[in-house]
Design a protein around this motif. Structure first.
Motif, PDB file in Angstrom:
ATOM      1  N   THR A 138       0.443  -1.545  -0.002  1.00 24.10           N
ATOM      2  CA  THR A 138      -0.375  -0.215  -0.103  1.00 24.10           C
ATOM      3  C   THR A 138       0.760   1.096  -0.014  1.00 24.10           C
ATOM      4  OG1 THR A 138       0.177   0.217   2.370  1.00 24.10           O
ATOM      5  CG2 THR A 138      -1.293  -0.878   1.397  1.00 24.10           C
ATOM      6  N   LYS A 139       0.142   2.249  -0.382  1.00 19.57           N
ATOM      7  CA  LYS A 139       0.882   3.691  -0.461  1.00 19.57           C
ATOM      8  C   LYS A 139       1.424   4.107   1.096  1.00 19.57           C
ATOM      9  CE  LYS A 139      -1.877   6.315  -3.691  1.00 19.57           C
ATOM     10  NZ  LYS A 139      -3.378   4.810  -4.174  1.00 19.57           N
ATOM     11  N   ASN A 140       1.309   3.625   2.002  1.00 21.62           N
ATOM     12  CA  ASN A 140       1.140   4.124   3.225  1.00 21.62           C
ATOM     13  C   ASN A 140       2.711   3.166   3.505  1.00 21.62           C
ATOM     14  OD1 ASN A 140       1.748   4.362   6.396  1.00 21.62           O
ATOM     15  ND2 ASN A 140       1.102   2.712   6.939  1.00 21.62           N
ATOM     16  N   THR A 141       2.382   1.292   2.975  1.00 25.74           N
ATOM     17  CA  THR A 141       3.883   0.119   3.161  1.00 25.74           C
ATOM     18  C   THR A 141       5.210   1.287   2.119  1.00 25.74           C
ATOM     19  OG1 THR A 141       1.851  -1.151   3.908  1.00 25.74           O
ATOM     20  CG2 THR A 141       4.216  -2.230   2.724  1.00 25.74           C
ATOM     21  N   GLN A 142       4.767   1.329   1.755  1.00 29.75           N
ATOM     22  CA  GLN A 142       5.796   2.219   0.555  1.00 29.75           C
ATOM     23  C   GLN A 142       6.387   3.301   0.890  1.00 29.75           C
ATOM     24  OE1 GLN A 142       4.465   3.113  -2.979  1.00 29.75           O
ATOM     25  NE2 GLN A 142       2.852   2.013  -3.113  1.00 29.75           N
ATOM     26  N   ALA A 143       5.996   3.981   2.358  1.00 25.53           N
ATOM     27  CA  ALA A 143       6.445   5.430   2.641  1.00 25.53           C
ATOM     28  C   ALA A 143       7.898   4.622   3.841  1.00 25.53           C
ATOM     29  CB  ALA A 143       5.766   5.825   2.540  1.00 25.53           C
ATOM     30  N   LYS A 189     -15.352 -11.054   8.531  1.00 28.07           N
ATOM     31  CA  LYS A 189     -16.379 -10.710   8.639  1.00 28.07           C
ATOM     32  C   LYS A 189     -16.671  -9.785   7.407  1.00 28.07           C
ATOM     33  CE  LYS A 189     -16.920 -12.518  12.814  1.00 28.07           C
ATOM     34  NZ  LYS A 189     -18.223 -12.971  14.691  1.00 28.07           N
ATOM     35  N   GLU A 190     -17.667  -9.097   6.668  1.00 26.25           N
ATOM     36  CA  GLU A 190     -18.174  -8.280   6.764  1.00 26.25           C
ATOM     37  C   GLU A 190     -18.159  -6.887   7.220  1.00 26.25           C
ATOM     38  OE1 GLU A 190     -22.413  -8.564   4.329  1.00 26.25           O
ATOM     39  OE2 GLU A 190     -21.754  -9.919   3.362  1.00 26.25           O
ATOM     40  N   ALA A 191     -18.251  -6.732   8.460  1.00 20.90           N
ATOM     41  CA  ALA A 191     -18.079  -5.859   9.407  1.00 20.90           C
ATOM     42  C   ALA A 191     -16.573  -5.401   9.498  1.00 20.90           C
ATOM     43  CB  ALA A 191     -18.606  -6.050  11.067  1.00 20.90           C
ATOM     44  N   SER A 192     -15.653  -6.247   9.505  1.00 17.99           N
ATOM     45  CA  SER A 192     -14.015  -6.695   9.215  1.00 17.99           C
ATOM     46  C   SER A 192     -13.570  -6.300   8.361  1.00 17.99           C
ATOM     47  CB  SER A 192     -13.484  -7.921  10.028  1.00 17.99           C
ATOM     48  OG  SER A 192     -14.135  -8.265  11.423  1.00 17.99           O
ATOM     49  N   THR A 193     -14.311  -6.835   7.333  1.00 17.10           N
ATOM     50  CA  THR A 193     -13.713  -6.244   5.900  1.00 17.10           C
ATOM     51  C   THR A 193     -14.064  -5.006   5.896  1.00 17.10           C
ATOM     52  OG1 THR A 193     -14.343  -8.250   4.846  1.00 17.10           O
ATOM     53  CG2 THR A 193     -13.750  -6.699   3.695  1.00 17.10           C
ATOM     54  N   ARG A 194     -14.863  -4.273   6.118  1.00 18.24           N
ATOM     55  CA  ARG A 194     -15.006  -3.097   6.715  1.00 18.24           C
ATOM     56  C   ARG A 194     -14.072  -1.637   7.453  1.00 18.24           C
ATOM     57  NH1 ARG A 194     -20.706  -4.278   8.221  1.00 18.24           N
ATOM     58  NH2 ARG A 194     -22.430  -4.800   5.857  1.00 18.24           N
ATOM     59  N   THR A 195     -14.321  -2.505   8.346  1.00 18.38           N
ATOM     60  CA  THR A 195     -13.091  -1.845   9.153  1.00 18.38           C
ATOM     61  C   THR A 195     -10.921  -1.893   8.416  1.00 18.38           C
ATOM     62  OG1 THR A 195     -13.907  -2.696  10.825  1.00 18.38           O
ATOM     63  CG2 THR A 195     -11.690  -1.787  11.671  1.00 18.38           C
ATOM     64  N   LEU A 196     -10.942  -3.062   8.267  1.00 15.53           N
ATOM     65  CA  LEU A 196     -10.211  -3.096   7.349  1.00 15.53           C
ATOM     66  C   LEU A 196      -9.581  -2.013   6.235  1.00 15.53           C
ATOM     67  CD1 LEU A 196      -6.840  -4.159   6.511  1.00 15.53           C
ATOM     68  CD2 LEU A 196      -8.713  -5.998   5.264  1.00 15.53           C
ATOM     69  N   ILE A 197     -10.966  -1.979   5.246  1.00  5.13           N
ATOM     70  CA  ILE A 197     -10.603  -1.192   4.110  1.00  5.13           C
ATOM     71  C   ILE A 197     -10.167   0.446   4.756  1.00  5.13           C
ATOM     72  CG2 ILE A 197     -11.632   0.320   2.087  1.00  5.13           C
ATOM     73  CD1 ILE A 197     -10.370  -3.121   1.547  1.00  5.13           C
ATOM     74  N   ARG A 198     -11.060   0.804   5.431  1.00  8.92           N
ATOM     75  CA  ARG A 198     -11.158   1.801   6.260  1.00  8.92           C
ATOM     76  C   ARG A 198     -10.324   2.183   6.201  1.00  8.92           C
ATOM     77  NH1 ARG A 198     -15.852   4.508  10.103  1.00  8.92           N
ATOM     78  NH2 ARG A 198     -14.427   6.199  10.530  1.00  8.92           N
ATOM     79  N   THR A 199      -9.337   1.602   7.250  1.00  9.70           N
ATOM     80  CA  THR A 199      -8.032   1.544   8.185  1.00  9.70           C
ATOM     81  C   THR A 199      -7.053   1.804   7.292  1.00  9.70           C
ATOM     82  OG1 THR A 199      -8.509   0.141  10.173  1.00  9.70           O
ATOM     83  CG2 THR A 199      -6.534   0.408   9.876  1.00  9.70           C
ATOM     84  N   ILE A 200      -7.071   0.688   6.038  1.00  5.74           N
ATOM     85  CA  ILE A 200      -5.872   0.753   4.811  1.00  5.74           C
ATOM     86  C   ILE A 200      -5.848   2.839   4.271  1.00  5.74           C
ATOM     87  CG2 ILE A 200      -4.838   0.603   2.295  1.00  5.74           C
ATOM     88  CD1 ILE A 200      -5.602  -2.468   3.940  1.00  5.74           C
ATOM     89  N   GLY A 201      -7.078   2.727   3.726  1.00  8.53           N
ATOM     90  CA  GLY A 201      -7.409   4.166   3.539  1.00  8.53           C
ATOM     91  C   GLY A 201      -7.016   5.742   3.984  1.00  8.53           C
ATOM     92  N   GLU A 202      -7.775   5.397   5.613  1.00  6.70           N
ATOM     93  CA  GLU A 202      -6.735   6.418   7.240  1.00  6.70           C
ATOM     94  C   GLU A 202      -5.539   6.297   6.207  1.00  6.70           C
ATOM     95  OE1 GLU A 202      -9.141   5.032   9.733  1.00  6.70           O
ATOM     96  OE2 GLU A 202     -10.523   6.003   9.526  1.00  6.70           O
ATOM     97  N   GLU A 203      -5.225   5.144   6.558  1.00  6.87           N
ATOM     98  CA  GLU A 203      -3.170   5.113   6.732  1.00  6.87           C
ATOM     99  C   GLU A 203      -2.808   5.146   5.209  1.00  6.87           C
ATOM    100  OE1 GLU A 203      -2.436   0.959   9.115  1.00  6.87           O
ATOM    101  OE2 GLU A 203      -2.836   0.465   7.244  1.00  6.87           O
ATOM    102  N   ASP A 204      -3.430   5.430   4.352  1.00 11.77           N
ATOM    103  CA  ASP A 204      -2.780   5.918   2.537  1.00 11.77           C
ATOM    104  C   ASP A 204      -3.200   7.717   2.892  1.00 11.77           C
ATOM    105  OD1 ASP A 204      -1.717   3.413   2.565  1.00 11.77           O
ATOM    106  OD2 ASP A 204      -3.480   3.291   0.884  1.00 11.77           O
ATOM    107  N   GLU A 205      -3.998   7.909   3.512  1.00  9.17           N
ATOM    108  CA  GLU A 205      -4.374   9.408   3.508  1.00  9.17           C
ATOM    109  C   GLU A 205      -2.870  10.330   4.305  1.00  9.17           C
ATOM    110  OE1 GLU A 205      -7.916  12.299   4.308  1.00  9.17           O
ATOM    111  OE2 GLU A 205      -7.763  10.320   5.749  1.00  9.17           O
ATOM    112  N   GLN A 206      -1.916  10.061   4.780  1.00  6.88           N
ATOM    113  CA  GLN A 206      -1.503   9.887   5.478  1.00  6.88           C
ATOM    114  C   GLN A 206      -0.433  10.438   4.559  1.00  6.88           C
ATOM    115  OE1 GLN A 206      -0.409   8.031   8.825  1.00  6.88           O
ATOM    116  NE2 GLN A 206      -1.976   7.227   9.422  1.00  6.88           N
ATOM    117  N   ILE A 207      -0.599   9.903   3.501  1.00 11.00           N
ATOM    118  CA  ILE A 207       0.667  10.004   2.369  1.00 11.00           C
ATOM    119  C   ILE A 207       0.366  10.829   1.613  1.00 11.00           C
ATOM    120  CG2 ILE A 207       2.360   8.628   1.022  1.00 11.00           C
ATOM    121  CD1 ILE A 207       2.909   7.583   4.173  1.00 11.00           C
ATOM    122  N   THR A 208      -0.949  10.982   0.301  1.00  9.96           N
ATOM    123  CA  THR A 208      -1.632  11.613  -0.468  1.00  9.96           C
ATOM    124  C   THR A 208      -2.967  12.437   0.479  1.00  9.96           C
ATOM    125  OG1 THR A 208      -2.104  11.670  -2.148  1.00  9.96           O
ATOM    126  CG2 THR A 208      -2.642  10.022  -1.151  1.00  9.96           C
TER     127      THR A 208
END
Length: 338
Positions: A56-61, A161-180
């Protein structure tokens, strides 16, 4: 200075590694490939033919800022840290790695026929796989980390689970937002959360619907899940570094994981172009890119023959490819025109 491996991930797939009906990954000795056959299968194997691994973008950084490297090979990838030898055979990362530092890698199927030969969660299902050393909050005891799963078979034990999948996608999005500063998942959610005209329940409903849409779009693009490893895992047996010593040394034996996709079993349906006869095997067969399985008259029963008086001995039966698979009444059929 030396680069030392933090962890290695092998990604296998039975469709590419099996030899016909002889299995690369099995505990059944009667159906297992020999060690030499397995070595030959791995020699010709290339995970990049069907799967793309992307940090991910955050991991690349993180990799750049902490002087780490990702190295790919024909079986998967590994992550290495730049270290100094401070004592004999003890190596310390040049830049200290925080306990909660997390590396995330997206797994994306790039073969259009991937779901035809892979036993996997449905493309339309709003759930993804997660391979991690920290069990997500809210998951049941059946969910396994990569340290807990000994055979590495990709099944429901890695499926969020579906709820955990949403949480994961949201978390990754928030992490990547720190980069871009570009438009992101986190920005869209923030707009919903700060809308004064909505109740908390309405906000939750809208956020869940938005995330479900993102998940569907990602899955249509081939994203099946993520590898997500934190420097300090759920317990000391799942850490990526040695935390018993304040110097934070790399492990003497680095974690070496294998996650294995299971190939799909289907009924084989042969359709004669000469006379229109249809012959369907009575049992499911393993899909395999390599090897050959001989089909005999004993593989059919009258219920699988159209018309019923069809004689299987009158036909030759090539093995099916992955291109044509049909689902009928919750059963999968590989079709071959003969």
């Amino acid at each position: 200075m030396q680069y030392k491996t933090l962890f290695n991930i092998n990604i296998h797939h039975g469709y590419f590694l099996d030899n016909g009906q002889k299995k690369f990954l099995t505990s059944n000795n009667n159906n297992a490939m020999s060690d030499d056959e397995k070595k030959e299968a791995l020699r010709n194997y290339d995970v990049s033919k069907y799967l793309e691994v992307t940090p991910t973008k955050n991991t690349q950084a993180i990799l750049k800022n902490y002087r780490m490297l990702i190295k790919g090979d024909n079986q998967g990838f590994r992550v290495l840290a730049s270290t100094l030898e401070t004592e004999q055979d003890k190596f310390k990362p040049i830049i200290r790695l925080e306990d909660e530092l997390t590396l995330t890698f997206q797994l994306k199927a790039i073969d259009p026929y991937f779901y035809n030969y892979t036993q996997s969660t449905a493309l339309t299902n709003d759930r993804m796989y997660l391979f991690t050393n920290k069990k997500p909050v809210g998951e049941s005891n059946d969910f396994e980390t990569v340290f807990q799963n000994n055979d590495g078979k990709i099944d429901g034990s890695f499926l969020l689970k579906e709820a955990s999948t949403r949480t994961l996608i949201r978390t990754i999005g928030e992490e990547d937002e720190q980069i871009t500063n570009q438009f992101s998942i986190a920005n869209e959610i923030n707009i919903i959360e700060t809308e004064d005209t909505l109740t908390n329940g309405e906000k939750t409903t809208l956020i869940n619907a938005f995330l479900d849409t993102i998940i569907k779009k990602q899955k249509k693009k081939g994203v099946i899940g993520f590898v997500r490893l934190t420097i300090k895992g759920d317990d000391s047996t799942q850490d990526l570094l040695n935390f018993e010593d304040p110097n934070q040394y790399t492990l003497n034996t680095y974690p070496d994981f294998t996650i294995s996709f299971i190939n799909k079993r289907t009924f084989w349906r042969f359709i004669s172009l000469k006379d229109g006869a249809v012959l369907t095997t009575k049992n499911k067969k393993w899909s395999s890119k390599n090897g050959y399985l001989e089909i005999k008259s004993s593989d059919f029963n009258p219920a699988g023959l159209e018309p019923p008086d069809t004689n299987p001995d009158d036909y030759n039966f090539p093995n099916p490819t992955a291109e044509i698979i049909k689902k009928e009444n919750n059963k999968y059929y590989s079709e071959v025109f003969i």
